[in-house]
Design an enzyme around this catalytic site. Structure first.
Site, short mmCIF file in Angstrom:
data_model
loop_
_atom_site.label_atom_id
_atom_site.label_comp_id
_atom_site.label_asym_id
_atom_site.label_seq_id
_atom_site.Cartn_x
_atom_site.Cartn_y
_atom_site.Cartn_z
N SER A 48 41.78 32.48 41.10
CA SER A 48 40.45 32.48 41.52
C SER A 48 39.50 32.86 40.62
O SER A 48 39.27 33.97 40.09
CB SER A 48 40.07 33.46 42.84
OG SER A 48 41.21 33.32 43.78
N LYS A 59 35.55 29.17 45.86
CA LYS A 59 36.52 30.32 46.54
C LYS A 59 35.74 31.74 46.11
O LYS A 59 35.75 32.45 47.06
CB LYS A 59 37.54 30.40 45.28
CG LYS A 59 38.44 31.61 45.47
CD LYS A 59 39.25 31.60 46.76
CE LYS A 59 40.07 32.70 47.00
NZ LYS A 59 40.72 32.81 48.17
N LYS A 77 36.57 41.52 42.26
CA LYS A 77 36.31 40.53 41.19
C LYS A 77 35.73 39.17 41.72
O LYS A 77 34.82 38.80 41.18
CB LYS A 77 37.74 40.14 40.58
CG LYS A 77 37.78 39.07 39.53
CD LYS A 77 38.16 37.81 39.88
CE LYS A 77 39.59 37.78 40.64
NZ LYS A 77 40.12 36.62 41.25
P1 NDP Z 1 48.55 40.03 41.41
O1 NDP Z 1 47.87 41.15 40.89
O2 NDP Z 1 49.62 40.23 42.74
O3 NDP Z 1 49.30 39.15 40.30
C1 NDP Z 1 48.83 39.06 39.13
C2 NDP Z 1 49.90 38.26 38.27
O4 NDP Z 1 49.33 37.86 37.04
C3 NDP Z 1 51.43 38.93 37.97
O5 NDP Z 1 52.18 38.04 37.90
C4 NDP Z 1 50.77 39.61 36.69
O6 NDP Z 1 51.86 40.01 36.04
C5 NDP Z 1 49.96 38.55 35.79
N1 NDP Z 1 49.13 39.22 34.88
C6 NDP Z 1 48.15 40.18 35.15
N2 NDP Z 1 47.64 40.43 33.91
C7 NDP Z 1 48.15 39.64 32.87
C8 NDP Z 1 47.93 39.46 31.63
N3 NDP Z 1 46.94 40.18 31.02
N4 NDP Z 1 48.69 38.44 30.86
C9 NDP Z 1 49.78 37.71 31.60
N5 NDP Z 1 49.99 37.88 32.96
C10 NDP Z 1 49.21 38.68 33.70
O7 NDP Z 1 47.60 38.94 42.12
P2 NDP Z 1 47.76 37.55 43.27
O8 NDP Z 1 49.06 36.99 42.78
O9 NDP Z 1 47.51 38.38 44.39
O10 NDP Z 1 46.60 36.76 42.78
C11 NDP Z 1 46.53 35.90 41.63
C12 NDP Z 1 45.27 34.91 42.06
O11 NDP Z 1 45.31 34.42 43.41
C13 NDP Z 1 44.04 35.92 41.72
O12 NDP Z 1 43.21 35.29 41.19
C14 NDP Z 1 43.71 35.98 43.06
O13 NDP Z 1 42.33 36.35 43.30
C15 NDP Z 1 43.95 34.95 43.86
N6 NDP Z 1 44.33 35.08 45.16
C16 NDP Z 1 45.33 35.77 45.95
C17 NDP Z 1 45.73 35.83 47.24
C18 NDP Z 1 46.26 36.73 47.89
O14 NDP Z 1 46.55 36.76 49.23
N7 NDP Z 1 47.04 37.72 46.94
C19 NDP Z 1 44.92 34.79 48.19
C20 NDP Z 1 44.05 33.67 47.39
C21 NDP Z 1 43.81 33.93 46.15
P3 NDP Z 1 52.69 41.37 36.12
O15 NDP Z 1 53.81 40.97 37.10
O16 NDP Z 1 53.38 41.55 34.95
O17 NDP Z 1 51.63 42.30 36.66
#
Ligand code: NDP
Length: 302
Positions: free
Chosen positions: A96, A171, A240
């Site tokens: 997002s 979104k 965010k």
């Molecule tokens: P999480 O916080 O659970 O996961 C984030 C992911 O990004 C992890 O794989 C993390 O790795 C990785 N990450 C974070 N920082 C970095 C970095 N600096 N460099 C590389 N990788 C990084 O988020 P979600 O999976 O929940 O969400 C992902 C996206 O989807 C977001 O934009 C969110 O707003 C959107 N979204 C989420 C929903 C939900 O229900 N959860 C629903 C709809 C949209 P690591 O494992 O190392 O922390």
């Protein structure tokens, strides 16, 4: 079709699971390598050591990261996506994200013969596991058609929002409404608890009436009344999103005081509850200020 998936977080992991099967060949990369390794124990995938390794042979690259800033970070640098992505590939950003950054990423990739669409999702981890997410995408229809089977593997309702950045815009506004609904439902129930009305009874009526929302119908009964508060979508990520909507409103000179206030309240909730709290836990700031707990049979706390 060779696919690379970058970011196995709360929603990325179940999305990627639908691509770990024929006709796809999936390579995954996650910043915390142990999560990618655990994923590979359950699925037929290859784990890459760096983003560059993950995308080297892929025709489709999917990123699912917290915000556009992290997408920028995995694109650039020595082992970044840009160092090895092939000409003719398509990057689908399911983060997002924010519209201006997505437009700038699309321009940068375009200069290297790589196509981009922003394709954020909604429906939460339940729909991600079921492969029934709603996908709102921005970009060129000819590019979408090339990657349609990939998006259909995890999406059910798939909607073209407009040019690059439009999926992100839609979104952010959807999630701003979610934030307003969570807070307004919590405030309404706090009044009713103080008035001596059982919140379960209140929701029974509200959900058969015009004050209902996904928050009143699902989130509050399942997560607040039960005090379960499962972590499915971090509060920090919703903060965010509403921040992106608030910036868009400013940029477009739209008057949106409710969204601005909800952005402030979610900022406050993030400061109090921390980075790993779930979004629905925002009701706790309303409860604390009112000295009540929104749970069945809950009397007002004097
Ligand atoms: P999480 O916080 O659970 O996961 C984030 C992911 O990004 C992890 O794989 C993390 O790795 C990785 N990450 C974070 N920082 C970095 C970095 N600096 N460099 C590389 N990788 C990084 O988020 P979600 O999976 O929940 O969400 C992902 C996206 O989807 C977001 O934009 C969110 O707003 C959107 N979204 C989420 C929903 C939900 O229900 N959860 C629903 C709809 C949209 P690591 O494992 O190392 O922390």
């Amino acid at each position: 079709m060779k696919i690379a998936f970058i970011g196995l977080g709360d929603i990325g992991e179940p999305m990627a699971s639908h691509l770990a099967r024929e006709p796809f060949e999936l390579v995954v990369w996650n910043r915390t390598a142990s999560k990618a390794e655990a994923f590979a124990e359950r699925h037929d995938v290859v784990v890459a050591a760096t983003p560059a390794d993950a995308v080297r042979n892929a025709w489709v690259v999917i990123t699912c990261l917290p915000s556009s800033a992290e997408v920028e970070a995995v694109l650039h640098g020595e082992n970044g996506i840009l160092s090895s992505i092939r000409k003719g590939a398509v990057l689908i950003d399911c983060t997002s994200g924010d519209p201006p950054t997505s437009r700038s990423i699309a321009a940068e990739l375009g200069g290297r013969g790589v196509e981009f669409i922003d394709a954020p999702v909604s429906g939460g981890t339940t729909a991600a596991k079921a492969g029934t997410l709603t996908v709102m995408w921005g970009g060129e229809p000819t590019v979408f058609e090339r990657v349609r089977p990939v998006i259909e593997a995890f999406g059910k309702k798939i909607v073209h929002a407009g040019p690059v950045g439009s999926g992100d815009a839609l979104k952010a506004v959807n999630n701003a409404l979610l934030a307003v609904h969570i807070l307004s439902a919590a405030e309404g129930l706090a009044i009713l608890v103080k008035a001596g009305v059982d919140p379960k009874v209140a929701l029974d009526v509200i959900n058969a009436s015009s004050g209902r929302s996904n928050s009143s119908e699902n989130l509050i009964p399942q997560r607040v009344l039960t005090r379960a508060f499962p972590r499915t979508f971090r509060l920090a990520l919703l903060e965010k999103d509403i921040g992106i909507a608030a910036v868009m409103a400013d940029d477009l000179d739209a008057k949106t005081p409710l969204i601005a206030l909800a952005a402030e309240r979610f900022h406050e909730a993030r400061e109090k509850l921390g980075e790993s709290a779930d979004h629905v836990e925002a009701v706790k700031i309303v409860e604390e200020e009112n000295g009540v707990e929104i749970k069945s049979g809950s009397p007002a706390i004097p």
